[in-house]
Design an enzyme around this catalytic site. Structure first.
Site, PDB file in Angstrom:
ATOM      1  N   SER A 131      20.824 -16.632   0.784  1.00  0.00           N
ATOM      2  CA  SER A 131      21.553 -15.633   0.003  1.00  0.00           C
ATOM      3  C   SER A 131      22.454 -16.299  -1.029  1.00  0.00           C
ATOM      4  CB  SER A 131      22.409 -14.746   0.914  1.00  0.00           C
ATOM      5  OG  SER A 131      23.134 -13.807   0.145  1.00  0.00           O
ATOM      6  N   LYS A 186      19.699 -12.435   8.064  1.00  0.00           N
ATOM      7  CA  LYS A 186      19.653 -12.189   6.615  1.00  0.00           C
ATOM      8  C   LYS A 186      19.453 -10.700   6.327  1.00  0.00           C
ATOM      9  CE  LYS A 186      19.296 -13.214   2.179  1.00  0.00           C
ATOM     10  NZ  LYS A 186      18.623 -12.121   1.518  1.00  0.00           N
ATOM     11  N   HIS A 189      22.746  -9.099   6.791  1.00  0.00           N
ATOM     12  CA  HIS A 189      23.543  -9.443   5.605  1.00  0.00           C
ATOM     13  C   HIS A 189      23.221  -8.490   4.457  1.00  0.00           C
ATOM     14  CE1 HIS A 189      23.644 -11.284   1.585  1.00  0.00           C
ATOM     15  NE2 HIS A 189      24.720 -11.928   1.977  1.00  0.00           N
ATOM     16  N   ASN A 190      21.937  -8.296   4.200  1.00  0.00           N
ATOM     17  CA  ASN A 190      21.535  -7.443   3.081  1.00  0.00           C
ATOM     18  C   ASN A 190      21.930  -5.986   3.315  1.00  0.00           C
ATOM     19  OD1 ASN A 190      20.381  -9.806   2.193  1.00  0.00           O
ATOM     20  ND2 ASN A 190      18.457  -8.868   1.586  1.00  0.00           N
ATOM     21  N   GLU A 193      25.451  -5.650   2.589  1.00  0.00           N
ATOM     22  CA  GLU A 193      25.533  -5.684   1.122  1.00  0.00           C
ATOM     23  C   GLU A 193      25.279  -4.292   0.535  1.00  0.00           C
ATOM     24  OE1 GLU A 193      22.469  -7.405  -2.141  1.00  0.00           O
ATOM     25  OE2 GLU A 193      23.203  -8.906  -0.713  1.00  0.00           O
TER      26      GLU A 193
END
Length: 486
Positions: A131, A186, A189-190, A193
């Site tokens: 990222s 990940k 995380h996204n 986001e």
């Protein structure tokens, strides 16, 4: 071309791939590169890679031959079948103990499948989240590797050398866990986001429509927010966006951008996982659907001609309203991360991956899109309690939400009274109110389920796990449905 001299190979020279290669090379490594469109290899070697320890290869066989043992091959191609195609082409050329690394935004079950399949062939596999976008890939991304743990010692020096650094100097890269754990982290995380971005957009809408702030005013507000508790990459770039003028008109560029958002699927994957695991991921789910609704531009324009809501009610005290929106954004952000880390907890229990939430927070502390000072506080929370079930029950975050609560409620109420949609911010508040409620109206829901489907219920005056059925109509009999939870 000298054989067996490159430290690592990389397949896929799109922007992320190119920038990662340049980053790896800048740390003293020799990198062999290949791209299916071979002309891109030649252009790269003649351009950005000129004079550097980067070896251009015109075939996969040539790339494999260029690598030191154990060979390390990183794949930077579009997630999905393209990754399997590259693996099918490269794997037969490798030997036992060689390592394949997928650095794309792959769906974690694919990484688990590939890790297991390649292990049977004696090959080590890593699925790693990367990222930070183009700039992060070049200057230092957040890297989240998982897969076969035997591969980690071989790639650790390279990965930690190229990763971003947290404020204490530690690399924003550490081993996440087995099989698909890296890509799962990940994905989370996204998803966070998605939530952060939607919350910022809703704050912008409130400030502009209720607060009456101009784009110039918004630039100043976000500049101030970026020096306080909301300091983060996304607040920083939002500040910059509000300060950017369209070269042709001299007016704020943001006002010329169509309000129809895109997405690539990681948010949807996270929502699906939350449903499978029974984790209430309400805020991020609303953020995903907010993008979907935004994409229905033509429908919305047509509906706007027919459907009416309340008139906008301007804020009586603009400065206080700005503070209220800041409180709402901050408190909602806490909810977003609380839900995200709760999902990591659930997946860790489901799979045995033993994901370290504190370490994940530090991996996100620099380099990645959601990097912020806020993540340092999350790391401290998990340091205080490794078994923390939810950030909201950590003393620090409980106090922060309590302090922000009044302004949060006023901001959401202002949006509701003016007919401004706040799907993520209001979902965050509803989650907070639900999570802090010792009693919810689900007792009636269970009665309804038992009435029409004999699904049974538990009683407040009996031990948990003991189920009852009532013949509500006198015609249903005593037979109950099997008790189970999806």
């Amino acid at each position: 071309m000298a054989t067996g001299t490159a430290d690592i190979g990389l397949i896929g020279l799109a922007v992320m791939g190119e920038n990662l290669v340049l980053n790896i090379e800048s740390r003293g490594n020799t990198v062999a590169v290949f791209n299916r469109t071979v002309a891109r290899v030649d252009d790269f070697i003649a351009g950005r890679a000129k004079g550097k320890k980067i070896m251009g290869c015109h075939s996969v066989k040539e790339l494999v031959a260029a690598l030191k043992k154990p060979r390390k091959v990183m794949i930077m191609v579009k997630a999905g079948p393209a990754v399997d195609q590259v693996i099918d082409e490269v794997a037969p050329l490798l030997e036992k103990g060689d390592i394949l690394i997928d650095g794309g935004n792959t769906h974690y079950p694919d990484t688990t499948r590939r890790t297991r399949a390649l292990k049977e062939r004696g090959l080590l596999y890593i699925g790693t989240g990367v990222s930070g976008g183009e700039e992060g890939a070049l200057l230092g991304p957040s890297i989240m590797p998982g897969g076969d743990p035997a591969a980690w010692p071989h790639v650790k020096p390279i990965f930690q050398a190229i990763a971003a650094r947290a404020p204490d100097g530690s690399p924003c890269c550490d081993w996440v866990g087995a099989e698909g754990a890296g890509h799962y982290v990940k994905m989370v995380h996204n998803g966070i986001e998605y939530g952060d971005m939607q919350l910022i957009c809703e704050s912008y809408d409130l400030l502009a429509r209720v607060g009456g702030l101009s784009v110039s005013d918004l630039h100043e507000v976000f500049a101030r927010w970026n020096k306080g508790q909301l300091e983060s990459y996304l607040i920083e770039i939002t500040r910059d966006i509000f300060g950017y003028k369209d070269p042709e008109t001299g007016k704020p560029l943001v006002d010329f951008i169509l309000d129809a958002a895109g997405q690539k699927g990681t948010g949807k994957w996270m929502v699906g996982s939350a449903l499978d695991l029974g984790v209430p991921l309400t805020l991020i789910t609303e953020a995903v659907f907010a993008r979907v609704l935004s994409s229905q531009k033509e429908e919305r324009v047509a509906a706007a001609k027919l459907l009416r809501g309340p008139e906008t009610r301007p804020a009586d005290d603009r400065n206080r309203f700005i503070d209220d929106v800041e409180s709402a954004l901050y408190a909602s952000k806490i909810i977003s991360y609380a839900q995200g880390f709760a999902l990591l907890n659930a997946m860790s229990k489901e799979t045995g991956w033993t994901i370290n939430n504190g370490a994940v927070a530090m991996m996100w502390r620099g380099g990645c899109i959601i990097r912020s000072v806020f993540l340092g506080k999350i790391k401290e929370a998990f340091d205080r309690n490794l078994k923390l079930t939810n950030l909201l029950v950590d003393g620090y975050f409980a106090e922060q939400v309590q302090r922000a609560q009044a302004g949060w409620r006023r901001a959401v109420a202002a949006g509701v009274n003016s007919g401004i949609p706040l799907p993520a911010m209001s979902a965050a508040l509803a989650y907070f109110d639900g999570y802090r409620s010792g009693r919810l109206p689900a007792n009636l829901l269970q009665a309804q389920r038992d009435y029409f489907g004999a699904h049974t219920y538990e009683r407040t005056d009996q031990p948990r796990g003991k189920f009852f059925h009532t013949n509500w109509t006198g015609r249903g009999g005593t037979t109950a449905s099997t008790t189970y939870t999806v």
